[in-house]
Scaffold this motif. Sequence first.
Motif: not given
Length: 147
Positions: A39-41, A45-46, A79-87, A92-93
């Motif tokens: 999902x992170x990958x 990519x998106x 911006x919405x997609x970028x906001x998903x990345x930290x979560x 993953x961590x």
Amino acid sequence: MQADEASALASAASLGDVQVSVAAEVALDYIALRNAQALLAIARENLASQRETLQITQWRLQAGLVTSLDVEQARTSAEQTAALLPALQKTVDQTSHALSVLVGQAPSALSAELGCRQPGAGRARRPGARFSGRDPAPARRCPRRRI
């Protein structure tokens, strides 16, 4: 003497149950980790694609082909997609940490192995490229290791 044997057999059965439970939890966490990594990958990519779209939309605005609304929509999507990345990265961590604990390793001990890409995972195709059914550049395979 029979009571001691029965107690030993009961303890062995309990140990077997615990081992099966731990193995099942390791399997579930591994699957959850690979899902979160995928999902992170995909989100990364998106985001790259949406940033390209934003750039193209900005050029089209300069050429008078679109309105500023189109640019703002493209910016909002990125911006919405970028906001998903930290979560997603946090998931993953956390899952990687939980898996490391389950297998009795330090959290960083499995990170190299668990961070490697699986074949075909997280690979974007060129826009407009036809899918041939095969992976043009195989990913580095993860080393096999018994956990």
